[in-house]
Design an enzyme around this catalytic site. Sequence first.
Site, PDB file in Angstrom:
ATOM      1  N   SER A  29       0.830  -1.208   0.000  1.00 50.70           N
ATOM      2  CA  SER A  29       0.000   0.000   0.000  1.00 50.70           C
ATOM      3  C   SER A  29       0.863   1.256   0.000  1.00 50.70           C
ATOM      4  O   SER A  29       0.440   2.307  -0.490  1.00 50.70           O
ATOM      5  CB  SER A  29      -0.918   0.016   1.230  1.00 50.70           C
ATOM      6  OG  SER A  29      -1.797  -1.082   1.215  1.00 50.70           O
ATOM      7  N   SER A  63      -8.068   4.451  11.250  1.00 50.31           N
ATOM      8  CA  SER A  63      -9.492   4.177  11.104  1.00 50.31           C
ATOM      9  C   SER A  63      -9.924   4.907   9.842  1.00 50.31           C
ATOM     10  O   SER A  63     -10.022   6.139   9.816  1.00 50.31           O
ATOM     11  CB  SER A  63     -10.275   4.674  12.322  1.00 50.31           C
ATOM     12  OG  SER A  63     -11.639   4.358  12.188  1.00 50.31           O
ATOM     13  N   LEU A  64     -10.147   4.158   8.779  1.00 48.68           N
ATOM     14  CA  LEU A  64     -10.285   4.767   7.456  1.00 48.68           C
ATOM     15  C   LEU A  64     -11.508   5.672   7.352  1.00 48.68           C
ATOM     16  O   LEU A  64     -12.532   5.443   7.994  1.00 48.68           O
ATOM     17  CB  LEU A  64     -10.349   3.681   6.388  1.00 48.68           C
ATOM     18  CG  LEU A  64      -9.065   2.860   6.229  1.00 48.68           C
ATOM     19  CD1 LEU A  64      -9.245   1.766   5.193  1.00 48.68           C
ATOM     20  CD2 LEU A  64      -7.884   3.754   5.846  1.00 48.68           C
ATOM     21  N   ASP A  93      -8.271   4.284  -1.987  1.00 52.72           N
ATOM     22  CA  ASP A  93      -9.539   4.176  -2.713  1.00 52.72           C
ATOM     23  C   ASP A  93     -10.584   3.409  -1.918  1.00 52.72           C
ATOM     24  O   ASP A  93     -11.781   3.722  -1.996  1.00 52.72           O
ATOM     25  CB  ASP A  93      -9.332   3.560  -4.100  1.00 52.72           C
ATOM     26  CG  ASP A  93      -8.492   2.286  -4.099  1.00 52.72           C
ATOM     27  OD1 ASP A  93      -7.943   1.922  -3.044  1.00 52.72           O
ATOM     28  OD2 ASP A  93      -8.358   1.670  -5.171  1.00 52.72           O
ATOM     29  N   ASN A 142      -5.389   2.227  -6.200  1.00 52.10           N
ATOM     30  CA  ASN A 142      -4.545   1.080  -6.540  1.00 52.10           C
ATOM     31  C   ASN A 142      -5.347  -0.202  -6.788  1.00 52.10           C
ATOM     32  O   ASN A 142      -4.785  -1.279  -6.900  1.00 52.10           O
ATOM     33  CB  ASN A 142      -3.453   0.861  -5.495  1.00 52.10           C
ATOM     34  CG  ASN A 142      -4.003   0.497  -4.117  1.00 52.10           C
ATOM     35  OD1 ASN A 142      -5.103  -0.033  -3.988  1.00 52.10           O
ATOM     36  ND2 ASN A 142      -3.238   0.789  -3.079  1.00 52.10           N
ATOM     37  N   LEU A 184      -6.911  -2.480  -5.331  1.00 51.46           N
ATOM     38  CA  LEU A 184      -7.042  -3.632  -4.452  1.00 51.46           C
ATOM     39  C   LEU A 184      -7.225  -3.197  -3.009  1.00 51.46           C
ATOM     40  O   LEU A 184      -6.481  -2.368  -2.490  1.00 51.46           O
ATOM     41  CB  LEU A 184      -5.808  -4.530  -4.557  1.00 51.46           C
ATOM     42  CG  LEU A 184      -5.604  -5.222  -5.910  1.00 51.46           C
ATOM     43  CD1 LEU A 184      -4.282  -5.978  -5.914  1.00 51.46           C
ATOM     44  CD2 LEU A 184      -6.763  -6.171  -6.207  1.00 51.46           C
ATOM     45  N   ARG A 215     -29.187  23.568  29.459  1.00 51.95           N
ATOM     46  CA  ARG A 215     -28.759  23.887  28.091  1.00 51.95           C
ATOM     47  C   ARG A 215     -28.721  25.402  27.882  1.00 51.95           C
ATOM     48  O   ARG A 215     -27.867  25.907  27.148  1.00 51.95           O
ATOM     49  CB  ARG A 215     -29.660  23.208  27.062  1.00 51.95           C
ATOM     50  CG  ARG A 215     -31.117  23.616  27.129  1.00 51.95           C
ATOM     51  CD  ARG A 215     -31.894  23.060  25.945  1.00 51.95           C
ATOM     52  NE  ARG A 215     -33.326  23.313  26.087  1.00 51.95           N
ATOM     53  CZ  ARG A 215     -34.163  23.398  25.061  1.00 51.95           C
ATOM     54  NH1 ARG A 215     -33.711  23.256  23.834  1.00 51.95           N
ATOM     55  NH2 ARG A 215     -35.447  23.606  25.256  1.00 51.95           N
ATOM     56  N   SER A 265     -31.588  24.619  19.713  1.00 57.30           N
ATOM     57  CA  SER A 265     -31.908  23.675  20.785  1.00 57.30           C
ATOM     58  C   SER A 265     -30.752  23.462  21.742  1.00 57.30           C
ATOM     59  O   SER A 265     -30.932  23.381  22.955  1.00 57.30           O
ATOM     60  CB  SER A 265     -32.332  22.325  20.187  1.00 57.30           C
ATOM     61  OG  SER A 265     -33.576  22.429  19.529  1.00 57.30           O
ATOM     62  N   GLU A 301     -22.812  14.586  11.818  1.00 55.32           N
ATOM     63  CA  GLU A 301     -22.141  14.543  13.126  1.00 55.32           C
ATOM     64  C   GLU A 301     -20.701  14.076  13.045  1.00 55.32           C
ATOM     65  O   GLU A 301     -19.867  14.465  13.863  1.00 55.32           O
ATOM     66  CB  GLU A 301     -22.943  13.666  14.095  1.00 55.32           C
ATOM     67  CG  GLU A 301     -24.244  14.285  14.558  1.00 55.32           C
ATOM     68  CD  GLU A 301     -25.405  14.096  13.606  1.00 55.32           C
ATOM     69  OE1 GLU A 301     -26.479  14.692  13.829  1.00 55.32           O
ATOM     70  OE2 GLU A 301     -25.237  13.333  12.612  1.00 55.32           O
TER      71      GLU A 301
END
Length: 614
Positions: free
Chosen positions: A31, A115-116, A146, A176, A178, A307, A334, A355
């Site tokens: 890779s 973490s892709l 990719d 690439n 794969l 809040r 809110s 989010e």
Amino acid sequence: MRNDQLAELGQQLRVDAVRAANAAQSGHPTSSMSAADLGAVLLANHLRYDFAQPDHPGNDRLILSKGHASPLLYAMYRAAGVIDDEELLTFRRLGSRMEGHPTPRLPWVDVATGSLGQGLPVGVGMALAGKRLDQIPYRVWVLSGDSEMAEGSVWEAVEHAAYEHLDNVTLIIDVNRLGQRGPTRHEWDLDAYARRLHAFGWHTIEIDGHDVGAIDSAFAEAESTLQKPTAIIARTHKGRGVHDVDDREGKHGKPLPNAEKAIEELGGPRFITVDVAAPPAARVLYGSRGGRAEMPAYDVGTSVATRDAFGDALAALGSVRPEVVALDGEVADSTRTAAFAKEHPDRFFECYIAEQQLVAAAVGMRTRGYIPFASTFAAFLTRAYDFVRMAAVSHAPINLVGSHAGVAIGEDGPSQMGLEDLAMFRAVYGSTVLYPCDANQTARLVEAMADLPGIGYLRTSRGETPVLYGPDEDFPVGGSRVLRSGDQDRVTVVAAGVTVHEALRAADLLEAQGIGVRVIDLYSVKPVDAATLQEAAEATGCLMTVEDHRPQGGIGDAVASALSDGRPLPRLIRLGVQNMPGSATSAEQLHLSGIDAESIAAAVQLLVEEAVVR
């Protein structure tokens, strides 16, 4: 650097990726090899970065979103002369900075990746900071695989970057073909990526990712494109240059079977060094002034939603801390961040119903020195939890605020109720979890959050609650408040947020029956005030936790963990939301879930009766 030199540098990066993975006997050299020419051209001809000053405000930012290709990044650092060959070959060893996936243990790495689907969203946050806050023309380069283009978070970022006209972002897609187990969804169909990106408003460039001249021209085109982010979609070969692995399935995440032969095939080790271009002179527009904010004050006995107090306090904090920024997920009216937006519109960021991008943008801004407060309904932060987890790995202290927590929100029903958020945030490494019960307490905790060392989470409530504390009282993180106590207390009720008020009402009901109850406001759920809890356990022999949250992972578990220190355990009873709520009023919801004053009083009565019988 000339094209022939760039090609040689690309080969050096490939060789070094092979060598590093071979030394570790693990890793992802193939890779790394596919993107080596992209990395070589970027490093030599386009990146503006002072490696001696990683915090230089004018530095470009480079995010290796395909973090498993870390050998490529480390090979680039060796070519830049900031690590030596010996350190490169400590890849993946205990104590090495050359970790399997990059983390900010290296001063030139802004955020942890691996973490892709996170690199571009975080890069968008950095680019927003550059455009709207720093107003410095640094560029954010994101090298993506990719495979990760299938992640929904990528497309949240793609849309947001186009909407904000972030022409300072360049996405480099290493196509690439794969993935881990076989071909990717679109394989080498570059136009499939281009059509989608173009539809979102991006400028796209399709190239041969091994043609260094084409790469150089594409980077220059990206730099000259205005009002649009640019995606360079590069067709590459995984394992490029080594016959045994070039575009071969089943070679992902493995060192090359014959590294010496592969290195020879690639032309052997090289020791090219690159003089990376220096960034332009720059200064940060928003400097920290410090000082204590004049927090809003509320009269004891009045009723104010926490809040509301959060919104007022954040606006006040922003007046003395210009590095404080607010982000929201299209619910500012809110969550009450609208108050900050009104006072400081230049530091308010609308992220809409996205989010993951909301939290990612906060992380990106934090890397640029800002103190972000990102807000939405507590329930919806679950969508962004992976970004929270990775923010902790990145040591990026961001502040998250979840409103409309618990069944107390009433008629909106379970889809809007945050009932798992305390457990979620307690589990994050180094996190602080705060749950105030009144307005003045909320204001003080907001002020404290600005200087927390890790991830901070504040849980706020929709409905108005009585103000119990004066505006000048302090609420240290890690503390609690004993609101009622007596020598004859039979039970300690531990609550936070809305259930504090229910616990106090229950204590009044029980006092009329001659049953003394101690009440603790556990506003700091993590870190928890173990000393006060232990003292109450010794005095009363029994603790009852009451929370507008699922029984798992919240206040009850926080109390249990504080008492698990080897001493004899008191009796511990936990009341929480065990039903599946529907639509009802706030009072009805609390009663149906068994966490209102009457339910607490009944549980205490039963507990006391059992104790007498025994």
